[in-house]
Design a protein around this motif. Structure first.
Motif, PDB file in Angstrom:
ATOM      1  N   ALA A  24       0.844  -1.212   0.000  1.00  7.48           N
ATOM      2  CA  ALA A  24       0.000   0.000   0.000  1.00  7.48           C
ATOM      3  C   ALA A  24       0.869   1.248   0.000  1.00  7.48           C
ATOM      4  CB  ALA A  24      -0.934  -0.012   1.215  1.00  7.48           C
ATOM      5  N   GLY A  25       1.937   1.236  -0.806  1.00  8.56           N
ATOM      6  CA  GLY A  25       2.726   2.446  -1.025  1.00  8.56           C
ATOM      7  C   GLY A  25       2.003   3.303  -2.064  1.00  8.56           C
ATOM      8  N   ILE A  26       2.708   4.272  -2.619  1.00  8.68           N
ATOM      9  CA  ILE A  26       2.101   5.155  -3.615  1.00  8.68           C
ATOM     10  C   ILE A  26       1.619   4.335  -4.822  1.00  8.68           C
ATOM     11  CG2 ILE A  26       2.670   6.988  -5.290  1.00  8.68           C
ATOM     12  CD1 ILE A  26       4.521   8.138  -3.003  1.00  8.68           C
ATOM     13  N   VAL A  44      -6.162  -4.766  -0.950  1.00  5.00           N
ATOM     14  CA  VAL A  44      -4.767  -4.342  -0.817  1.00  5.00           C
ATOM     15  C   VAL A  44      -4.199  -4.991   0.442  1.00  5.00           C
ATOM     16  CG1 VAL A  44      -3.185  -2.388  -0.654  1.00  5.00           C
ATOM     17  CG2 VAL A  44      -5.326  -2.130  -1.917  1.00  5.00           C
ATOM     18  N   LEU A  45      -3.091  -5.709   0.273  1.00  5.97           N
ATOM     19  CA  LEU A  45      -2.467  -6.435   1.385  1.00  5.97           C
ATOM     20  C   LEU A  45      -1.169  -5.723   1.755  1.00  5.97           C
ATOM     21  CD1 LEU A  45      -3.001  -9.884  -0.328  1.00  5.97           C
ATOM     22  CD2 LEU A  45      -4.263  -9.050   1.686  1.00  5.97           C
ATOM     23  N   GLU A  46      -1.142  -5.057   2.886  1.00  4.33           N
ATOM     24  CA  GLU A  46       0.035  -4.282   3.297  1.00  4.33           C
ATOM     25  C   GLU A  46       0.719  -4.952   4.484  1.00  4.33           C
ATOM     26  OE1 GLU A  46       2.027  -1.597   2.457  1.00  4.33           O
ATOM     27  OE2 GLU A  46       3.037  -1.995   4.364  1.00  4.33           O
ATOM     28  N   LYS A  47       2.025  -5.063   4.362  1.00  6.33           N
ATOM     29  CA  LYS A  47       2.841  -5.727   5.385  1.00  6.33           C
ATOM     30  C   LYS A  47       2.826  -4.989   6.724  1.00  6.33           C
ATOM     31  CE  LYS A  47       7.626  -5.325   5.170  1.00  6.33           C
ATOM     32  NZ  LYS A  47       8.942  -5.668   4.617  1.00  6.33           N
ATOM     33  N   LEU A 303       3.997  -7.094 -11.757  1.00  4.97           N
ATOM     34  CA  LEU A 303       4.702  -6.195 -10.836  1.00  4.97           C
ATOM     35  C   LEU A 303       4.401  -4.752 -11.214  1.00  4.97           C
ATOM     36  CD1 LEU A 303       8.137  -8.022 -11.028  1.00  4.97           C
ATOM     37  CD2 LEU A 303       6.381  -8.290  -9.254  1.00  4.97           C
ATOM     38  N   LEU A 304       4.588  -3.847 -10.258  1.00  3.27           N
ATOM     39  CA  LEU A 304       4.285  -2.428 -10.495  1.00  3.27           C
ATOM     40  C   LEU A 304       5.199  -1.578  -9.609  1.00  3.27           C
ATOM     41  CD1 LEU A 304       0.706  -1.013 -10.760  1.00  3.27           C
ATOM     42  CD2 LEU A 304       2.221   0.001  -9.073  1.00  3.27           C
ATOM     43  N   GLY A 305       5.590  -0.409 -10.098  1.00  6.02           N
ATOM     44  CA  GLY A 305       6.416   0.518  -9.307  1.00  6.02           C
ATOM     45  C   GLY A 305       7.800  -0.048  -9.048  1.00  6.02           C
ATOM     46  N   ASP A 306       8.333   0.200  -7.853  1.00  8.73           N
ATOM     47  CA  ASP A 306       9.703  -0.224  -7.541  1.00  8.73           C
ATOM     48  C   ASP A 306       9.878  -1.737  -7.608  1.00  8.73           C
ATOM     49  OD1 ASP A 306      10.504   2.356  -7.205  1.00  8.73           O
ATOM     50  OD2 ASP A 306      11.049   2.176  -5.086  1.00  8.73           O
ATOM     51  N   ALA A 307       8.831  -2.485  -7.421  1.00 10.95           N
ATOM     52  CA  ALA A 307       8.955  -3.945  -7.535  1.00 10.95           C
ATOM     53  C   ALA A 307       9.328  -4.333  -8.962  1.00 10.95           C
ATOM     54  CB  ALA A 307       7.636  -4.619  -7.135  1.00 10.95           C
ATOM     55  N   ALA A 316      14.168  11.867 -10.389  1.00 17.63           N
ATOM     56  CA  ALA A 316      13.003  12.162  -9.531  1.00 17.63           C
ATOM     57  C   ALA A 316      11.726  11.606 -10.169  1.00 17.63           C
ATOM     58  CB  ALA A 316      12.887  13.669  -9.280  1.00 17.63           C
ATOM     59  N   GLN A 317      11.767  10.323 -10.561  1.00 17.11           N
ATOM     60  CA  GLN A 317      10.648   9.764 -11.325  1.00 17.11           C
ATOM     61  C   GLN A 317      10.149   8.411 -10.821  1.00 17.11           C
ATOM     62  OE1 GLN A 317       8.684  10.316 -14.224  1.00 17.11           O
ATOM     63  NE2 GLN A 317       9.098  12.491 -13.946  1.00 17.11           N
ATOM     64  N   GLY A 318      10.723   7.868  -9.743  1.00 19.99           N
ATOM     65  CA  GLY A 318      10.296   6.525  -9.302  1.00 19.99           C
ATOM     66  C   GLY A 318       8.813   6.471  -8.981  1.00 19.99           C
TER      67      GLY A 318
HETATM   68  C1  LIG Z   1      16.198   9.482  -1.801  1.00 26.02           C
HETATM   69  C2  LIG Z   1      15.045   9.225  -2.724  1.00 26.02           C
HETATM   70  C3  LIG Z   1      14.422  10.290  -3.362  1.00 26.02           C
HETATM   71  C4  LIG Z   1      13.369  10.054  -4.240  1.00 26.02           C
HETATM   72  N1  LIG Z   1      12.790  11.116  -4.877  1.00 26.02           N
HETATM   73  C5  LIG Z   1      11.794  10.908  -5.758  1.00 26.02           C
HETATM   74  C6  LIG Z   1      11.185  12.016  -6.429  1.00 26.02           C
HETATM   75  O1  LIG Z   1      11.538  13.178  -6.192  1.00 26.02           O
HETATM   76  N2  LIG Z   1      10.170  11.766  -7.323  1.00 26.02           N
HETATM   77  C7  LIG Z   1       9.738  10.483  -7.578  1.00 26.02           C
HETATM   78  O2  LIG Z   1       8.820  10.322  -8.394  1.00 26.02           O
HETATM   79  N3  LIG Z   1      10.310   9.407  -6.959  1.00 26.02           N
HETATM   80  C8  LIG Z   1      11.308   9.589  -6.055  1.00 26.02           C
HETATM   81  N4  LIG Z   1      11.870   8.522  -5.415  1.00 26.02           N
HETATM   82  C9  LIG Z   1      11.399   7.149  -5.731  1.00 26.02           C
HETATM   83  C10 LIG Z   1      10.112   6.808  -5.008  1.00 26.02           C
HETATM   84  O3  LIG Z   1      10.237   7.037  -3.632  1.00 26.02           O
HETATM   85  C11 LIG Z   1       9.748   5.345  -5.244  1.00 26.02           C
HETATM   86  O4  LIG Z   1       9.962   5.015  -6.590  1.00 26.02           O
HETATM   87  C12 LIG Z   1       8.277   5.086  -4.905  1.00 26.02           C
HETATM   88  O5  LIG Z   1       8.026   5.436  -3.569  1.00 26.02           O
HETATM   89  C13 LIG Z   1       7.948   3.611  -5.157  1.00 26.02           C
HETATM   90  O6  LIG Z   1       6.626   3.369  -4.733  1.00 26.02           O
HETATM   91  P1  LIG Z   1       6.093   1.864  -4.641  1.00 26.02           P
HETATM   92  O7  LIG Z   1       4.683   1.971  -4.179  1.00 26.02           O
HETATM   93  O8  LIG Z   1       6.397   1.133  -5.885  1.00 26.02           O
HETATM   94  O9  LIG Z   1       6.993   1.169  -3.509  1.00 26.02           O
HETATM   95  P2  LIG Z   1       7.128   1.492  -1.956  1.00 26.02           P
HETATM   96  O10 LIG Z   1       6.960   2.935  -1.685  1.00 26.02           O
HETATM   97  O11 LIG Z   1       8.377   0.842  -1.507  1.00 26.02           O
HETATM   98  O12 LIG Z   1       5.871   0.745  -1.304  1.00 26.02           O
HETATM   99  C14 LIG Z   1       5.860  -0.649  -1.119  1.00 26.02           C
HETATM  100  C15 LIG Z   1       4.827  -0.979  -0.056  1.00 26.02           C
HETATM  101  O13 LIG Z   1       4.712  -2.395   0.036  1.00 26.02           O
HETATM  102  C16 LIG Z   1       4.822  -2.810   1.386  1.00 26.02           C
HETATM  103  N5  LIG Z   1       5.384  -4.161   1.337  1.00 26.02           N
HETATM  104  C17 LIG Z   1       6.679  -4.528   1.156  1.00 26.02           C
HETATM  105  N6  LIG Z   1       6.771  -5.859   1.079  1.00 26.02           N
HETATM  106  C18 LIG Z   1       5.511  -6.355   1.203  1.00 26.02           C
HETATM  107  C19 LIG Z   1       4.957  -7.669   1.164  1.00 26.02           C
HETATM  108  N7  LIG Z   1       5.740  -8.740   0.976  1.00 26.02           N
HETATM  109  N8  LIG Z   1       3.628  -7.813   1.309  1.00 26.02           N
HETATM  110  C20 LIG Z   1       2.827  -6.729   1.480  1.00 26.02           C
HETATM  111  N9  LIG Z   1       3.304  -5.459   1.524  1.00 26.02           N
HETATM  112  C21 LIG Z   1       4.623  -5.277   1.356  1.00 26.02           C
HETATM  113  C22 LIG Z   1       5.688  -1.766   2.041  1.00 26.02           C
HETATM  114  O14 LIG Z   1       5.494  -1.733   3.449  1.00 26.02           O
HETATM  115  C23 LIG Z   1       5.215  -0.506   1.335  1.00 26.02           C
HETATM  116  O15 LIG Z   1       4.078   0.044   1.969  1.00 26.02           O
HETATM  117  C24 LIG Z   1      12.920   8.722  -4.505  1.00 26.02           C
HETATM  118  C25 LIG Z   1      13.529   7.656  -3.852  1.00 26.02           C
HETATM  119  C26 LIG Z   1      14.582   7.896  -2.971  1.00 26.02           C
HETATM  120  C27 LIG Z   1      15.215   6.715  -2.294  1.00 26.02           C
END
Ligand SMILES: Cc1cc2nc3c(=O)[nH]c(=O)nc-3n(C[C@H](O)[C@H](O)[C@H](O)COP(=O)(O)OP(=O)(O)OC[C@H]3O[C@@H](n4cnc5c(N)ncnc54)[C@H](O)[C@@H]3O)c2cc1C
Length: 411
Positions: A24-26, A44-47, A303-307, A316-318
């Protein structure tokens, strides 16, 4: 009963099953919103035991605002954003400005949306409020996904609690250390970049008055840089400083003393060092990314996002890419309403090259813009100074002019 009718009714039953999202990240919340708006039930399954984001800022390119509008949170997202006027680049060795890219009306007109900075908590809060207000979305905390099984019609997620949850698809939005990815891709641990970022958020009064610019400001120095910008209606300033110290191990959110942060900046101009001295409650991250890979889909799991495509932060695009992924996924799941596997494949095909380009270019920007030294840095300064605003905009057209619905699909 004719086979075609039977087939149709089986598929209808399948689309009635909820779609599971791990994380449940962004990215995970944005995907939940997008899918719910297409009429799909989502779990949504959040750890973690609570839903939230770390206390730090984030920059959002115009492409993020297209996603907010598509997901129905454009108004709320704009209300909490600070719309900055410039991206300023300063040489951290001399304290002199190298270039300033205007983000005013011509920029907004060209890309159809603004550039902004936001507090992560505020952004996550906007998505969370919208998810909580949508009765098609079920948010579950303390629900770490360990693994999954699938049988061609159903995916079952196994949680660390011992509970199993079933749905028609599983979206791994579980971040850099994704368990879902371990099964879909099965690659090694993320690549440790050796770059350490230290983050601090300070009250605006603590920021030197002469640096309180309505800009995202980058001080670029040899193997290090400093970024600062205002957040949350100018109540606070975000400081992120990064040092390429060859840190060998991944670290996330560990508290660190100011003296330790300063160690990587003893060689830069006093004015740049002073900024760090205003920070407080520093936390550190050792940054990781991955090589782009093609196989983000396994049957009914993707997969989606950082995964899917973790990247260094230099573009500044993650988070912006995670938001675009959510838009693209919702679009294809709706378009292939009765064929989940085809929908996930179309999503992957459309997102692959665009996200891979950001992953790889983020590294390049770190090396050639943020951290060069000596002649390399002098060349950077000269090349950037020779560019007009239009040159910068032209160079960013592919990124800021794109959305989750653009991007050339590849087979
Ligand atoms: C220093 C820094 C600066 C950044 N600046 C920017 C910026 O300016 N602009 C930008 O667009 N991006 C930026 N980013 C990148 C951005 O932060 C990430 O790309 C984005 O937050 C990824 O979102 P996500 O939801 O994919 O992953 P995450 O935010 O990592 O969310 C993953 C979620 O899944 C949960 N989780 C983990 N494992 C499990 C599991 N097994 N089961 C259930 N839940 C689980 C976690 O607790 C978390 O809530 C930056 C990153 C860093 C490190």
């Amino acid at each position: 009963m004719p086979a075609s009718i039977l087939y149709k009714s089986v598929n209808c039953a399948m689309t009635d099953q909820p779609i599971l999202i791990a994380g449940a990240g962004i990215g995970g919340l944005a995907a939940a919103l997008g899918l719910a708006q297409k009429g799909r039930d989502v779990i949504v399954l959040e750890k973690s035991s609570r839903l939230g984001e770390i206390g730090a800022g984030i920059q959002l390119g115009p492409n993020a605002f297209h996603s907010f509008d598509y997901l129905g949170v454009g108004h709320a997202a704009r209300a909490m954003a600070v719309f900055i006027d410039q991206l300023r680049l300063t040489d951290a060795m001399t304290g002199e400005e190298i270039v300033s890219i205007p983000l005013d009306e011509p920029f907004r007109k060209r890309f159809g949306n603004p550039y902004a900075v936001v507090h992560r908590g505020d952004l996550h809060g906007v998505l969370l409020t919208a998810c909580r207000g949508n009765d098609k979305i079920d948010l579950k905390v303390n629900s770490e996904v360990l693994s999954y099984e699938q049988d061609g019609t159903t995916v079952t997620a196994r949680l660390s609690s011992g509970v199993s949850v079933s749905g028609s698809a599983l979206i791994g939005a579980d971040g850099l250390w994704s368990n879902v990815r371990k099964q879909v891709v099965g690659d090694a641990a993320p690549r440790v970049s050796g770059h350490t970022s230290y983050r601090s958020v300070i009250a605006t009064e603590q920021m030197p008055a002469e640096l309180r610019w309505n800009a995202a400001t980058l001080w670029a120095g040899p193997k290090c840089h400093i970024v600062h910008y205002p957040l949350s209606g100018w109540k606070v300033f975000n400081l992120v400083v990064t040092y390429h110290n060859d840190a060998p191990e991944p670290v996330a959110g560990l508290p660190v003393a100011q003296q330790e942060v300063l160690k990587g900046f003893m060689h830069v101009h006093e004015r740049a060092q002073q900024i760090i001295r205003h920070g407080a409650d520093w936390k550190q991250w050792v940054l990781c990314d991955r090589e782009p890979v093609e196989n983000w889909v396994q049957g009914r799991v993707t997969l989606l996002g950082d995964a899917a495509h973790p990247m260094l932060q230099y573009f500044a695009q993650g988070a912006c890419m995670a938001l675009e992924d959510a838009v693209c996924l919702a679009h294809w799941v709706d378009a292939y309403r009765h064929d989940t596997e085809a929908a996930l494949e179309a999503y992957r095909a459309q997102r692959l090259l665009r996200t891979a380009r950001v992953q790889l270019q983020s590294r390049e920007i770190g090396q050639h813009i943020y951290h060069p030294a000596g002649v390399h840095a002098a060349l950077r300064n000269e090349m950037l100074r020779s560019k007009t605003a239009k040159d910068f905009y032209d160079g960013l057209q592919w990124l800021y002019g794109g959305t989750g619905l653009t991007g050339r699909a590849i087979a």
